[in-house]
Each structure stands twice: as structure tokens, then as C-alpha cells.
Design an enzyme around this catalytic site. Structure first.
Site, PDB file in Angstrom:
ATOM      1  N   GLY A   1      29.618  48.522  40.189  1.00 19.39           N
ATOM      2  CA  GLY A   1      29.522  48.618  41.846  1.00 19.39           C
ATOM      3  C   GLY A   1      30.805  48.134  42.569  1.00 19.39           C
ATOM      4  O   GLY A   1      31.550  47.672  42.131  1.00 19.39           O
TER       5      GLY A   1
ATOM      6  N   HIS B   1      38.732  51.587  40.092  1.00 20.74           N
ATOM      7  CA  HIS B   1      36.494  52.570  39.236  1.00 20.74           C
ATOM      8  C   HIS B   1      36.396  53.977  40.560  1.00 20.74           C
ATOM      9  O   HIS B   1      37.124  54.961  39.040  1.00 20.74           O
ATOM     10  CB  HIS B   1      35.619  51.944  40.157  1.00 20.74           C
ATOM     11  CG  HIS B   1      35.306  50.421  40.358  1.00 20.74           C
ATOM     12  ND1 HIS B   1      35.096  49.405  41.359  1.00 20.74           N
ATOM     13  CD2 HIS B   1      34.716  49.977  39.151  1.00 20.74           C
ATOM     14  CE1 HIS B   1      34.215  48.206  40.733  1.00 20.74           C
ATOM     15  NE2 HIS B   1      34.645  48.014  39.506  1.00 20.74           N
TER      16      HIS B   1
ATOM     17  N   ASP C   1      40.194  45.137  32.134  1.00 19.10           N
ATOM     18  CA  ASP C   1      38.900  44.160  31.134  1.00 19.10           C
ATOM     19  C   ASP C   1      39.554  44.930  29.448  1.00 19.10           C
ATOM     20  O   ASP C   1      38.823  45.309  28.725  1.00 19.10           O
ATOM     21  CB  ASP C   1      37.305  44.569  31.737  1.00 19.10           C
ATOM     22  CG  ASP C   1      37.097  44.670  33.318  1.00 19.10           C
ATOM     23  OD1 ASP C   1      37.307  43.102  33.201  1.00 19.10           O
ATOM     24  OD2 ASP C   1      37.586  45.349  33.845  1.00 19.10           O
TER      25      ASP C   1
HETATM   26  P1  AMP Z   1      33.135  46.520  36.697  1.00 19.97           P
HETATM   27  O1  AMP Z   1      32.183  47.195  37.560  1.00 19.97           O
HETATM   28  O2  AMP Z   1      33.936  45.274  37.135  1.00 19.97           O
HETATM   29  O3  AMP Z   1      32.188  46.121  35.215  1.00 19.97           O
HETATM   30  O4  AMP Z   1      33.981  47.534  36.498  1.00 19.97           O
HETATM   31  C1  AMP Z   1      33.660  49.264  36.081  1.00 19.97           C
HETATM   32  C2  AMP Z   1      35.009  49.626  34.916  1.00 19.97           C
HETATM   33  O5  AMP Z   1      35.742  49.603  35.882  1.00 19.97           O
HETATM   34  C3  AMP Z   1      35.385  48.824  33.594  1.00 19.97           C
HETATM   35  O6  AMP Z   1      35.809  49.946  32.944  1.00 19.97           O
HETATM   36  C4  AMP Z   1      36.822  48.276  34.192  1.00 19.97           C
HETATM   37  O7  AMP Z   1      37.740  47.378  33.770  1.00 19.97           O
HETATM   38  C5  AMP Z   1      37.192  49.295  35.182  1.00 19.97           C
HETATM   39  N1  AMP Z   1      38.006  48.287  36.281  1.00 19.97           N
HETATM   40  C6  AMP Z   1      37.693  47.930  37.134  1.00 19.97           C
HETATM   41  N2  AMP Z   1      39.046  46.983  37.956  1.00 19.97           N
HETATM   42  C7  AMP Z   1      39.874  48.043  37.406  1.00 19.97           C
HETATM   43  C8  AMP Z   1      40.872  48.463  37.606  1.00 19.97           C
HETATM   44  N3  AMP Z   1      42.058  47.468  38.704  1.00 19.97           N
HETATM   45  N4  AMP Z   1      41.427  49.024  37.620  1.00 19.97           N
HETATM   46  C9  AMP Z   1      41.248  50.000  36.623  1.00 19.97           C
HETATM   47  N5  AMP Z   1      39.992  50.037  35.690  1.00 19.97           N
HETATM   48  C10 AMP Z   1      39.438  48.734  36.510  1.00 19.97           C
END
Ligand code: AMP
Length: 326
Positions: free
Chosen positions: A31, A37, A187
Site C-alpha cells: 500500500g 507501484h 526490490d
Molecule cells: P511494496 O509496497 O514496497 O512492498 O512494493 C510492492 C511492489 O512494488 C514490489 O514488487 C516492489 O518491488 C514494487 N515497487 C516499489 N517501488 C518501486 C519502484 N520505484 N519501481 C518499480 N517497482 C517498485
């Protein structure tokens, strides 16, 4: 757009679409959605007939001293953004994985169990039959681990992290039954761990790695950026600047980088971050698939430089694929 909080209802939704011949994609998130995202969501929408986005701040991937309690949340904003993109369903489970924080997990003391949010629904525990009220159900205790890939890099300071991710992602895969799941290269180690779990446990899911999205000044987009002070936000650019220098150096070097040159480049990135007031966790150049550290970059070789550093109390991740994408 349907908002689903119950795992059984989520599974029924997905199975109904698949039975009707529609392919399902899943984008797991915690979120506080930003454009990074949303780029994953667009990718997922382009690869499937229907798309579900999960929003779950996963307690299993936070240690007791980490920022679980202060992780930013914006449920209404997230739902609005996803609806605008044409997402078909949002899965927002209350209690997907219940972790024991301290004490005896069998004593049924709810104080000792960490959940996604204050309990309001029945817990999604694995006990098929229970006469106990929800509060007395024990914490989960089953974990998925990618033994090799979860060694090193982020695991050095967050040893609990990847088993927490892999376990909850495996649960999301079992519940949402997607054909495609999209993860961000932001990530990088997480993406490789998930791909390894899918391969090793025979999930019939195509895991897609989507490009890392950056702010216009180069900072990798992250939900945690919101917690940076203005000074730290400006100084944190040392990370992406350093990575860009190395990426360009590799792109323009026809003879590759020998051990000493590569070590110097890595040192330059570390120094740049430290001089900007950051605290380096790691700067490492690794094989793109195995994430085993590499010492040299022969001409034409592919690798990835991964960085984790703290500015203030905010831990930031960034990386750059070197020599192209494997
Ligand atoms: P998180 O909400 O941080 O767990 O991220 C959810 C998904 O979004 C994960 O697969 C992350 O790698 C991806 N994500 C987060 N930030 C970025 C970004 N700057 N560029 C691409 N994907 C992202």
C-alpha cells in the site's frame, strides 16, 4: 472494482474468472501506492484479462524493532488510484499471517500476536476446526525460505525479511491463484527470491520483473520516501548518482572492469553516500540471477549493483543492472 477482505471470497473471485476463461494477474503491495507501484499494475493489466492488487503490510517481514507500526498507510487514496487504472479487484486481508512477537504463542494472549491491523475479522489461521474464539487461535508457524538467495545483501541486517516475504507471497499465490504476478526490480533480491520459490515449489505462475521507477531527479520511488526529511531527501540522491556513474562506466568500457577498477567504483559509491550523510548498509555487485557477488566485469558481462543505505532512520534500496538485463 471489488474490495475483498476474506481469503475464501478472494479465491472464489479468481476461480470464477479462470473458469470463464479469463487470465488473472496479481500485484502484491504493502500500500501507500506511488507511481512505481502503478507501473506494475499497468504491466499486470496489459498481461491479463483481470487484475487483482493486494494491499497488506506484512508483519512477517518486519522485525520487532523495525517500522511496522509507522509504515505509511492511505487506504482511501490507494483505492482511488487503483480504480482510476481499471483494476478489477483489491485484496485487503486483515490477518493473513499472524506472527508471534514475544512470549508463549500458545497462550492465546492477543497481546503477543502481531497482525496487520486491529482485529476485526476472524483470523485466517490454518486450523480447520476450532471451538476457540478467534482471539485464542495460535500464531502461524510455517515458513517458506529460499535458502541461498536469502543469504547476504538485505538479509545481513534483516535476517527475518525474505522468509516473511516468501511465505506471505506463497499464501497470496494460493489464495489469488494468478496466472501472472508482477514484482518490481526496485526490490531486486525480493524478485529473485520469489522467482526461485515459484520455480522450486512448482507454482504455475509467470513472475514478471518490472523496471525500477524513479522520481525525475533520480531517487528510486518508495513508500518510505515520504518519511525522509527535506535534507535527507536531497542528500539521498547520492545513491542514484553513484549507481548511474557505474552504469555509464560499464556501458562505455569496451574492455570491461578488472577487479581493482570495480572495487574502486564500488568504493566511490560508498564514499559518495557517506559524504552525503548516509549510512551504507551495503554496496555490492552481483550476478543478476544468483546474486552471488562478482569481483570483475569482463566485457559484455551482465551484473547488478545493489545498494542499501539509511538516511536518518529511513532505509532506502536502489540498484542498477549493469551491461543490460539477463
Ligand atoms: P511494496 O509496497 O514496497 O512492498 O512494493 C510492492 C511492489 O512494488 C514490489 O514488487 C516492489 O518491488 C514494487 N515497487 C516499489 N517501488 C518501486 C519502484 N520505484 N519501481 C518499480 N517497482 C517498485
Amino acid at each position: 472494482m471489488q474490495v475483498i477482505t476474506d481469503a475464501k471470497a478472494m479465491r472464489r473471485w479468481s476461480q470464477a474468472h479462470r473458469a470463464a476463461g479469463r487470465s488473472v494477474s496479481l500485484v502484491p503491495t504493502m500500500g501507500y501506492l506511488h507511481l512505481g507501484h502503478l507501473s506494475l499494475v499497468k504491466e499486470a493489466l496489459s498481461r491479463s484479462d483481470v487484475c487483482v492488487v493486494s494491499i497488506y503490510v506484512n508483519p512477517a517481514q518486519f522485525a520487532a524493532n523495525e517500522d511496522f507500526g509507522t509504515y505509511p498507510r492511505d487506504e482511501q487514496g490507494d483505492l482511488r488510484k487503483l480504480k482510476e487504472l481499471g483494476v478489477h479487484a483489491v485484496f485487503m486481508p486483515e490477518r493473513l499471517y499472524v506472527v508471534e512477537v514475544c512470549g508463549d504463542k500458545t497462550d492465546g494472549d492477543e497481546e503477543n500476536l502481531r497482525t496487520n491491523s486491529p482485529a476485526s475479522n476472524s483470523p485466517e489461521t490454518n486450523s480447520p476446526v476450532s471451538n476457540s474464539p478467534p482471539e485464542t487461535k495460535a500464531a502461524h508457524e510455517t515458513y517458506v525460505t529460499a535458502e541461498q538467495l536469502q543469504v547476504g545483501l538485505c538479509s545481513k541486517t534483516r535476517p527475518h525479511f525474505f522468509r516473511g516475504v516468501a511465505t506471505v507471497v506463497a499464501k497470496l499465490f494460493n489464495i489469488c491463484e494468478p496466472d501472472v504476478a508482477v514484482f518490481g526490480k526496485k526490490d531486486y533480491q525480493q524478485l529473485r527470491v520469489v522467482q526461485r520459490v515459484v520455480r522450486d515449489l512448482d507454482f504455475a505462475i509467470d513472475v514478471v520483473g518490472a523496471p525500477l521507477e524513479r522520481e525525475t531527479d533520480g531517487l528510486a520511488m518508495s513508500s518510505r520516501n515520504a518519511r525522509l526529511t527535506a535534507d535527507h531527501r536531497a542528500n539521498a540522491l547520492a545513491i542514484s548518482r553513484g549507481l548511474l556513474v557505474l552504469k555509464n562506466k560499464v556501458a562505455t568500457s569496451h574492455r570491461g572492469l578488472d577487479e581493482q577498477t570495480l572495487a574502486n567504483e564500488v568504493r566511490e559509491i560508498r564514499t559518495g553516500i557517506t559524504e552525503a550523510g548516509g549510512e551504507v548498509d551495503y554496496v555490492e555487485v552481483c550476478d543478476q540471477e544468483s546474486l552471488v557477488p562478482v569481483k570483475t566485469l569482463p566485457a559484455g558481462a551482465k551484473a547488478v549493483c545493489l545498494v542499501a543505505a539509511k538516511f536518518g532512520d529511513v532505509r532506502l534500496l536502489d540498484n542498477a543492472e549493469l551491461g543490460g538485463e539477463a
